[in-house]
Design an enzyme around this catalytic site. Structure first.
Site, PDB file in Angstrom:
ATOM      1  CB  SER A 251      -0.955  -0.049   1.197  1.00 32.71           C
ATOM      2  OG  SER A 251      -1.998   0.882   1.062  1.00 32.71           O
TER       3      SER A 251
ATOM      4  CG  ASP B 264      -6.729  -3.177  -3.475  1.00 29.83           C
ATOM      5  OD1 ASP B 264      -7.451  -2.212  -3.141  1.00 29.83           O
ATOM      6  OD2 ASP B 264      -5.486  -3.149  -3.341  1.00 29.83           O
TER       7      ASP B 264
ATOM      8  CG  HIS C 270      -5.520  -2.522   0.170  1.00 34.28           C
ATOM      9  ND1 HIS C 270      -4.702  -2.307  -0.921  1.00 34.28           N
ATOM     10  CD2 HIS C 270      -5.016  -1.741   1.166  1.00 34.28           C
ATOM     11  CE1 HIS C 270      -3.769  -1.434  -0.606  1.00 34.28           C
ATOM     12  NE2 HIS C 270      -3.931  -1.076   0.651  1.00 34.28           N
TER      13      HIS C 270
END
Length: 407
Positions: free
Chosen positions: A193, A355, A387
């Site tokens: 991320s 995601d 995610h």
């Protein structure tokens, strides 16, 4: 990204069996490349110590003798107590210095640099709700890695953008060089991320000969290269991430105070300048309207924060190392927001694909670096992967094993 949500993941059914299957005890010791794990937004613990002149509620602690867990401590998110937490975890933006400060009497530190504990479980109680990189680290251990030695963590203060975390990057470079010396080869960076944006910033500031020597590969999981529309909703009306005991408006001020949020607003090199991200009865907002957007939500500091951070990474400058981009697809992902009452009510959300946090077109910016660097750029879609769940997904872990140990 960095996920802009509380990290929540659970061990996959049959996960232990999968870890045993991946174990490779015959792999010769010393021939594994060392690994550095870099978490996303809200992806590692923070600790605080208090000596405050005043508190927002009589139940709040004014002074502590020792550092305590500020993030993630589930007990601090309970009604009323959450007011104490918000007052301690927020940042204060200085318009003169263009930097952030802790509230008076609050000292925050990042525990465990070089270790993995602060990102395996965000809650020190090791509750499942705070499980983050634990399954991945357990997989690495099953392949012969050892925590704190040839697999290390690089946690940071994720509330701030890279321009305020200079000492972190010095420590990271030193640790990478040390691991190279100890384990006889270059390091593999594995980021998730917003951690990918941090690593892109880091790599863009290193000489190419240093990268050639010390970095074997960069594995980017769920990278928000082009920013994410979800940040606009966070800034406008707050986002409780579907946690019913927390009101979005309650945590909005704290979420706004994190400069990393404005840093991850959508960028023009990925998103169309004409795309409307926010619709309201009085105005629509594209990425060309950020200044007006911040004025209309009553958060003018946000425009300064965006100006401070927008140019921190260069979209046309590739990382200059072997790159693996893994990204989720097929999960409904917020792409735009309609407000009937702006900005103090939750919006209607329009979804695209991605995601669930990072939109597909943001992650696919990896593709533009092919041809801009001599090092190979590989892309791997993870259909149906959310995610956070992608971090414990069998496909992700098998891919990582191939990168580290070969076929």
């Amino acid at each position: 990204m960095g996920c802009l949500c509380l990290y929540r993941s659970t061990l996959l059914t049959g996960g232990l069996l999968f870890l045993l299957m991946l174990a490779d005890p015959a792999f010769p010791a010393g021939s594994r490349p060392p690994v550095v794990l870099v978490p996303g937004d809200m992806g590692n613990q923070l600790e605080a110590k208090l000596d405050k002149p005043s508190v927002v509620h009589y139940v709040c602690s004014k002074r502590t003798d020792h550092y305590f867990t500020l993030w993630l401590n589930l007990e601090l998110l309970l009604p009323v107590i959450i007011d104490c937490w918000i007052d301690n975890v927020r940042l204060i933006y200085n318009q003169t210095s263009h930097t952030t400060q802790f509230p008076e009497g609050v000292d925050v530190r990042v525990p465990g640099f070089g270790d993995t504990f602060s990102m395996e479980f965000l809650d020190p109680s090791k509750s499942s709700v705070g499980s983050y990189l634990h399954t991945m680290v357990e997989s690495l251990v099953s392949w012969g890695y050892e925590r704190g030695k040839d697999v290390r963590g690089a946690p940071y203060d994720w509330r701030r953008a890279p321009n305020e975390n200079g000492p972190y990057f010095l420590a990271l470079r030193k640790m990478i060089e040390e691991m190279y010396q100890l384990y006889g080869g270059p390091v593999v960076l594995v980021a998730h991320s917003m951690g990918n944006m941090y690593m892109l910033y880091f790599l863009q500031h290193q000489p190419q000969d240093w990268k050639d020597k010390y970095i074997r590969a960069f594995v980017a999981l769920g990278p928000p290269w082009g920013g994410v529309p979800k940040t606009l909703r966070v800034l406008a009306s707050g986002d409780n991430n579907r946690i019913p005991v927390i009101r979005s408006l309650k945590i909005r001020a704290q979420q706004r105070s994190a400069v990393s949020t404005t840093w991850l607003l959508p960028y023009s090199y990925t998103w169309s300048p004409q795309k409307v991200f926010v619709r309201t009865p009085k105005a629509n907002y594209t990425l060309q309207d950020y200044r007006q957007f911040f004025q209309d939500i009553g958060f003018k500091d946000g425009w300064s924060m965006r100006q401070d951070t927008e140019g921190l990474v260069e979209a046309t400058v590739p990382p200059g190392v072997r790159l693996h981009c893994l990204y989720g697809t097929g999960v409904p992902t917020p792409e735009s927001f309609d407000y009937e009452s702006f900005p103090d009510r939750d919006p209607k959300i329009h979804y695209g694909t991605g995601d669930g946090t990072v939109n597909l077109q943001s992650a696919l910016h990896c593709h533009t670096w092919r041809g801009l660097q001599k090092q190979e750029v590989s892309l791997q879609a993870l259909p149906g992967n959310e995610h956070i769940a992608m971090l414990a997904n069998t496909t992700t872990l098998a891919y990582l094993k191939r990168v580290l140990l070969g076929p």
